[in-house]
Design a protein around this motif. Structure first.
Motif, mmCIF file in Angstrom:
data_model
loop_
_atom_site.group_PDB
_atom_site.id
_atom_site.type_symbol
_atom_site.label_atom_id
_atom_site.label_comp_id
_atom_site.label_asym_id
_atom_site.label_seq_id
_atom_site.Cartn_x
_atom_site.Cartn_y
_atom_site.Cartn_z
ATOM 1 N N GLY A 50 0.820 -1.208 0.000
ATOM 2 C CA GLY A 50 0.000 0.000 0.000
ATOM 3 C C GLY A 50 0.854 1.258 0.000
ATOM 4 N N LEU A 51 1.918 1.249 0.818
ATOM 5 C CA LEU A 51 2.838 2.388 0.825
ATOM 6 C C LEU A 51 3.481 2.573 -0.543
ATOM 7 N N ASP A 52 3.888 1.461 -1.149
ATOM 8 C CA ASP A 52 4.495 1.531 -2.486
ATOM 9 C C ASP A 52 3.537 2.129 -3.504
ATOM 10 N N SER A 53 2.244 1.797 -3.381
ATOM 11 C CA SER A 53 1.258 2.328 -4.319
ATOM 12 C C SER A 53 1.135 3.845 -4.182
ATOM 13 N N CYS A 54 1.350 4.359 -2.978
ATOM 14 C CA CYS A 54 1.345 5.814 -2.774
ATOM 15 C C CYS A 54 2.606 6.442 -3.350
ATOM 16 N N TRP A 55 3.751 5.840 -3.018
ATOM 17 C CA TRP A 55 5.037 6.396 -3.454
ATOM 18 C C TRP A 55 5.198 6.359 -4.964
ATOM 19 N N SER A 56 4.512 5.426 -5.626
ATOM 20 C CA SER A 56 4.710 5.245 -7.066
ATOM 21 C C SER A 56 4.453 6.544 -7.839
ATOM 22 N N TYR A 57 3.520 7.363 -7.338
ATOM 23 C CA TYR A 57 3.222 8.619 -8.036
ATOM 24 C C TYR A 57 4.406 9.582 -7.969
ATOM 25 N N LYS B 55 7.239 8.383 -10.189
ATOM 26 C CA LYS B 55 6.949 8.736 -11.583
ATOM 27 C C LYS B 55 7.190 10.228 -11.814
ATOM 28 N N ALA B 56 6.839 11.032 -10.817
ATOM 29 C CA ALA B 56 7.013 12.480 -10.946
ATOM 30 C C ALA B 56 8.482 12.836 -11.146
ATOM 31 N N LEU B 57 9.354 12.162 -10.407
ATOM 32 C CA LEU B 57 10.785 12.461 -10.490
ATOM 33 C C LEU B 57 11.382 12.107 -11.851
ATOM 34 N N LYS B 58 10.701 11.253 -12.589
ATOM 35 C CA LYS B 58 11.175 10.920 -13.937
ATOM 36 C C LYS B 58 10.917 12.065 -14.920
ATOM 37 N N HIS B 59 10.021 12.967 -14.533
ATOM 38 C CA HIS B 59 9.663 14.076 -15.418
ATOM 39 C C HIS B 59 10.379 15.378 -15.072
ATOM 40 N N TRP B 60 10.902 15.453 -13.841
ATOM 41 C CA TRP B 60 11.497 16.722 -13.445
ATOM 42 C C TRP B 60 12.607 16.512 -12.419
ATOM 43 N N ASP B 61 13.705 17.199 -12.623
ATOM 44 C CA ASP B 61 14.832 17.187 -11.694
ATOM 45 C C ASP B 61 14.693 18.424 -10.817
ATOM 46 N N ILE B 62 14.421 18.224 -9.540
ATOM 47 C CA ILE B 62 14.148 19.372 -8.664
ATOM 48 C C ILE B 62 15.357 20.290 -8.526
ATOM 49 N N SER B 63 16.541 19.794 -8.911
ATOM 50 C CA SER B 63 17.731 20.648 -8.871
ATOM 51 C C SER B 63 17.678 21.717 -9.961
ATOM 52 N N LYS B 64 16.750 21.583 -10.920
ATOM 53 C CA LYS B 64 16.630 22.543 -12.019
ATOM 54 C C LYS B 64 15.805 23.767 -11.645
ATOM 55 N N ILE B 65 15.309 23.795 -10.428
ATOM 56 C CA ILE B 65 14.507 24.933 -9.998
ATOM 57 C C ILE B 65 15.335 26.213 -10.122
ATOM 58 N N SER C 76 7.215 19.107 -18.869
ATOM 59 C CA SER C 76 7.743 18.160 -17.882
ATOM 60 C C SER C 76 7.396 18.600 -16.469
ATOM 61 N N LEU C 77 7.536 19.911 -16.224
ATOM 62 C CA LEU C 77 7.211 20.442 -14.897
ATOM 63 C C LEU C 77 5.729 20.257 -14.598
ATOM 64 N N HIS C 78 4.877 20.490 -15.596
ATOM 65 C CA HIS C 78 3.434 20.298 -15.409
ATOM 66 C C HIS C 78 3.120 18.858 -15.031
ATOM 67 N N LYS C 79 3.764 17.915 -15.691
ATOM 68 C CA LYS C 79 3.542 16.499 -15.384
ATOM 69 C C LYS C 79 4.053 16.170 -13.991
ATOM 70 N N TYR C 80 5.211 16.728 -13.640
ATOM 71 C CA TYR C 80 5.779 16.522 -12.302
ATOM 72 C C TYR C 80 4.811 17.017 -11.232
ATOM 73 N N LEU C 81 4.290 18.213 -11.406
ATOM 74 C CA LEU C 81 3.378 18.788 -10.420
ATOM 75 C C LEU C 81 2.071 18.002 -10.339
ATOM 76 N N LEU D 132 1.646 14.733 -10.936
ATOM 77 C CA LEU D 132 1.886 13.467 -10.234
ATOM 78 C C LEU D 132 2.207 13.699 -8.755
ATOM 79 N N THR D 133 2.914 14.786 -8.481
ATOM 80 C CA THR D 133 3.236 15.108 -7.085
ATOM 81 C C THR D 133 1.966 15.398 -6.300
ATOM 82 N N LYS D 134 1.025 16.101 -6.918
ATOM 83 C CA LYS D 134 -0.253 16.379 -6.252
ATOM 84 C C LYS D 134 -0.991 15.080 -5.941
ATOM 85 N N LYS D 135 -0.954 14.125 -6.872
ATOM 86 C CA LYS D 135 -1.609 12.840 -6.624
ATOM 87 C C LYS D 135 -0.983 12.134 -5.421
#
Length: 215
Positions: free
Chosen positions: A26-33, A36-46, A57-62, A64-67
Protein backbone atom coordinates in the motif's frame (compact mmCIF):
# COMPACT_ATOMS: atom_id res chain seq x y z
CA UNK A 1 -11.50 -21.65 15.01
CA UNK A 2 -10.22 -19.52 17.86
CA UNK A 3 -7.09 -17.53 17.06
CA UNK A 4 -4.54 -17.31 19.87
CA UNK A 5 -1.33 -15.32 20.13
CA UNK A 6 1.76 -17.16 18.82
CA UNK A 7 4.06 -18.49 21.53
CA UNK A 8 7.24 -16.95 20.09
CA UNK A 9 8.19 -13.75 18.32
CA UNK A 10 9.50 -15.69 15.32
CA UNK A 11 6.13 -17.42 14.93
CA UNK A 12 4.37 -14.07 15.28
CA UNK A 13 6.50 -12.54 12.52
CA UNK A 14 5.81 -15.52 10.28
CA UNK A 15 2.06 -15.35 10.80
CA UNK A 16 1.87 -11.57 10.34
CA UNK A 17 4.25 -11.33 7.36
CA UNK A 18 1.45 -11.31 4.81
CA UNK A 19 -0.33 -8.46 6.60
CA UNK A 20 2.81 -6.34 6.91
CA UNK A 21 3.77 -7.01 3.29
CA UNK A 22 0.33 -5.83 2.20
CA UNK A 23 0.75 -2.62 4.17
CA UNK A 24 4.10 -2.03 2.48
CA UNK A 25 2.49 -2.72 -0.89
CA UNK A 26 0.00 0.00 0.00
CA UNK A 27 2.84 2.39 0.82
CA UNK A 28 4.49 1.53 -2.49
CA UNK A 29 1.26 2.33 -4.32
CA UNK A 30 1.34 5.81 -2.77
CA UNK A 31 5.04 6.40 -3.45
CA UNK A 32 4.71 5.25 -7.07
CA UNK A 33 3.22 8.62 -8.04
CA UNK A 34 6.19 10.56 -6.69
CA UNK A 35 8.66 8.14 -8.24
CA UNK A 36 6.95 8.74 -11.58
CA UNK A 37 7.01 12.48 -10.95
CA UNK A 38 10.78 12.46 -10.49
CA UNK A 39 11.17 10.92 -13.94
CA UNK A 40 9.66 14.08 -15.42
CA UNK A 41 11.50 16.72 -13.45
CA UNK A 42 14.83 17.19 -11.69
CA UNK A 43 14.15 19.37 -8.66
CA UNK A 44 17.73 20.65 -8.87
CA UNK A 45 16.63 22.54 -12.02
CA UNK A 46 14.51 24.93 -10.00
CA UNK A 47 15.49 28.47 -10.95
CA UNK A 48 16.62 27.59 -14.47
CA UNK A 49 14.85 29.20 -17.47
CA UNK A 50 11.84 27.17 -18.61
CA UNK A 51 11.64 25.98 -22.20
CA UNK A 52 8.41 24.74 -23.75
CA UNK A 53 9.60 21.18 -23.21
CA UNK A 54 10.57 21.89 -19.62
CA UNK A 55 7.20 23.44 -18.91
CA UNK A 56 5.46 20.27 -20.06
CA UNK A 57 7.74 18.16 -17.88
CA UNK A 58 7.21 20.44 -14.90
CA UNK A 59 3.43 20.30 -15.41
CA UNK A 60 3.54 16.50 -15.38
CA UNK A 61 5.78 16.52 -12.30
CA UNK A 62 3.38 18.79 -10.42
CA UNK A 63 0.38 16.73 -11.51
CA UNK A 64 1.89 13.47 -10.23
CA UNK A 65 3.24 15.11 -7.09
CA UNK A 66 -0.25 16.38 -6.25
CA UNK A 67 -1.61 12.84 -6.62
CA UNK A 68 1.04 11.63 -4.18
CA UNK A 69 0.24 14.32 -1.61
CA UNK A 70 -3.46 13.58 -1.98
CA UNK A 71 -2.57 10.09 -0.75
CA UNK A 72 -0.60 11.22 2.33
CA UNK A 73 -3.50 10.37 4.65
CA UNK A 74 -3.69 6.88 3.15
CA UNK A 75 0.08 6.61 3.52
CA UNK A 76 -0.31 7.37 7.22
CA UNK A 77 -2.99 4.66 7.54
CA UNK A 78 -0.72 2.03 5.98
CA UNK A 79 2.15 3.11 8.23
CA UNK A 80 -0.12 3.02 11.28
CA UNK A 81 -1.06 -0.58 10.52
CA UNK A 82 2.61 -1.56 10.52
CA UNK A 83 3.20 0.25 13.81
CA UNK A 84 0.20 -1.55 15.33
CA UNK A 85 1.60 -4.96 14.37
CA UNK A 86 5.02 -3.94 15.71
CA UNK A 87 3.47 -2.67 18.94
CA UNK A 88 1.70 -5.96 19.62
CA UNK A 89 4.91 -7.91 18.96
CA UNK A 90 6.82 -5.89 21.56
CA UNK A 91 3.92 -5.97 24.03
CA UNK A 92 3.68 -9.76 23.75
CA UNK A 93 7.35 -10.72 23.71
CA UNK A 94 9.37 -7.98 25.42
CA UNK A 95 10.91 -9.09 28.70
CA UNK A 96 12.21 -5.67 29.62
CA UNK A 97 11.39 -4.40 33.08
CA UNK A 98 13.88 -1.56 33.39
CA UNK A 99 13.88 2.05 32.31
CA UNK A 100 17.28 3.08 30.90
CA UNK A 101 18.54 6.55 31.75
CA UNK A 102 17.93 7.66 28.15
CA UNK A 103 14.21 6.96 28.60
CA UNK A 104 13.72 8.32 32.10
CA UNK A 105 12.25 11.68 31.14
CA UNK A 106 10.33 10.22 28.19
CA UNK A 107 8.22 7.72 30.12
CA UNK A 108 7.32 9.92 33.07
CA UNK A 109 4.00 11.67 33.51
CA UNK A 110 3.63 15.32 34.41
CA UNK A 111 3.39 14.14 38.03
CA UNK A 112 6.84 12.54 37.62
CA UNK A 113 5.49 8.98 37.77
CA UNK A 114 6.72 6.23 35.46
CA UNK A 115 4.03 5.17 32.98
CA UNK A 116 4.30 1.41 33.37
CA UNK A 117 2.78 0.45 30.02
CA UNK A 118 5.78 2.05 28.27
CA UNK A 119 8.48 0.11 30.16
CA UNK A 120 8.47 -3.01 27.91
CA UNK A 121 9.08 -0.69 24.95
CA UNK A 122 12.29 0.87 26.30
CA UNK A 123 14.35 -1.46 24.12
CA UNK A 124 16.08 -1.52 20.74
CA UNK A 125 18.71 0.60 19.04
CA UNK A 126 18.46 4.28 19.75
CA UNK A 127 17.25 6.63 17.03
CA UNK A 128 17.96 10.27 17.91
CA UNK A 129 18.47 9.23 21.52
CA UNK A 130 15.19 7.31 21.70
CA UNK A 131 14.99 3.49 21.74
CA UNK A 132 13.25 2.21 18.62
CA UNK A 133 10.77 0.26 20.75
CA UNK A 134 9.65 3.48 22.38
CA UNK A 135 9.25 5.11 18.96
CA UNK A 136 6.90 2.26 18.05
CA UNK A 137 4.98 2.80 21.29
CA UNK A 138 4.63 6.55 20.74
CA UNK A 139 3.80 6.24 17.05
CA UNK A 140 1.18 3.55 17.56
CA UNK A 141 -0.35 5.30 20.56
CA UNK A 142 -0.72 8.56 18.69
CA UNK A 143 -2.05 6.73 15.62
CA UNK A 144 -4.77 5.04 17.68
CA UNK A 145 -5.69 8.29 19.43
CA UNK A 146 -4.91 10.93 16.82
CA UNK A 147 -8.41 12.39 17.10
CA UNK A 148 -8.14 12.94 20.86
CA UNK A 149 -8.09 16.53 22.05
CA UNK A 150 -4.70 16.08 23.73
CA UNK A 151 -1.89 13.59 23.00
CA UNK A 152 -1.03 11.04 25.69
CA UNK A 153 1.97 11.86 27.85
CA UNK A 154 4.61 9.43 26.52
CA UNK A 155 3.88 10.16 22.84
CA UNK A 156 3.94 13.87 23.67
CA UNK A 157 7.37 13.50 25.32
CA UNK A 158 8.73 11.42 22.44
CA UNK A 159 7.42 13.78 19.76
CA UNK A 160 8.87 16.77 21.59
CA UNK A 161 12.27 15.03 21.67
CA UNK A 162 12.02 14.25 17.95
CA UNK A 163 11.05 17.83 17.15
CA UNK A 164 14.24 19.02 18.83
CA UNK A 165 16.31 16.36 17.05
CA UNK A 166 14.97 17.40 13.63
CA UNK A 167 14.93 21.13 14.29
CA UNK A 168 17.72 21.83 11.80
CA UNK A 169 16.61 19.28 9.21
CA UNK A 170 15.15 21.25 6.29
CA UNK A 171 13.18 18.20 5.09
CA UNK A 172 11.65 17.25 8.42
CA UNK A 173 11.91 20.24 10.75
CA UNK A 174 8.16 20.26 11.47
CA UNK A 175 7.49 16.58 10.86
CA UNK A 176 7.05 15.78 14.57
CA UNK A 177 5.57 19.04 15.80
CA UNK A 178 2.20 18.03 17.24
CA UNK A 179 0.84 21.55 16.76
CA UNK A 180 1.58 21.42 13.02
CA UNK A 181 -1.82 22.22 11.43
CA UNK A 182 -0.93 20.38 8.20
CA UNK A 183 -0.53 16.96 9.86
CA UNK A 184 -3.21 14.92 11.64
CA UNK A 185 -1.59 11.49 11.72
CA UNK A 186 2.14 11.10 12.25
CA UNK A 187 2.47 7.35 11.76
CA UNK A 188 4.26 7.68 8.42
CA UNK A 189 6.70 10.21 9.91
CA UNK A 190 7.55 7.80 12.74
CA UNK A 191 7.82 4.75 10.47
CA UNK A 192 9.70 6.30 7.54
CA UNK A 193 11.63 9.26 8.96
CA UNK A 194 12.39 8.35 12.58
CA UNK A 195 12.64 4.54 12.36
CA UNK A 196 13.61 4.50 8.66
CA UNK A 197 11.58 1.30 8.11
CA UNK A 198 11.05 2.04 4.42
CA UNK A 199 10.83 -1.60 3.33
CA UNK A 200 9.60 -4.86 4.82
CA UNK A 201 13.23 -5.93 5.18
CA UNK A 202 13.98 -2.81 7.25
CA UNK A 203 11.02 -3.60 9.47
CA UNK A 204 11.68 -7.30 10.07
CA UNK A 205 15.43 -6.95 10.63
CA UNK A 206 14.97 -4.18 13.18
CA UNK A 207 12.03 -5.84 14.94
CA UNK A 208 14.02 -9.04 15.37
CA UNK A 209 16.96 -7.03 16.66
CA UNK A 210 14.71 -5.25 19.17
CA UNK A 211 13.39 -8.49 20.66
CA UNK A 212 16.71 -10.37 20.40
CA UNK A 213 18.51 -7.65 22.36
CA UNK A 214 15.84 -7.92 25.01
CA UNK A 215 16.50 -11.63 25.67
Amino acid sequence: MKITAPKTADEYFKLTEHAVQQHYAGLDSCWSYYKKALKHWDISKIGEPLTKENKESLHKYLELTKKYFDLKFSEAMFAGGILQISFIAIKLYSQNGLVPSSCDSLVKSEKNKIIKSAIPFCIGRECYGIPSGLLVYAGRNHFNHWDDDEPHEVPKNVFNALSIAFMNNMWADLAFELSNPTINVYANEILLTALKWVTYEDYIVNMKEILTQDN
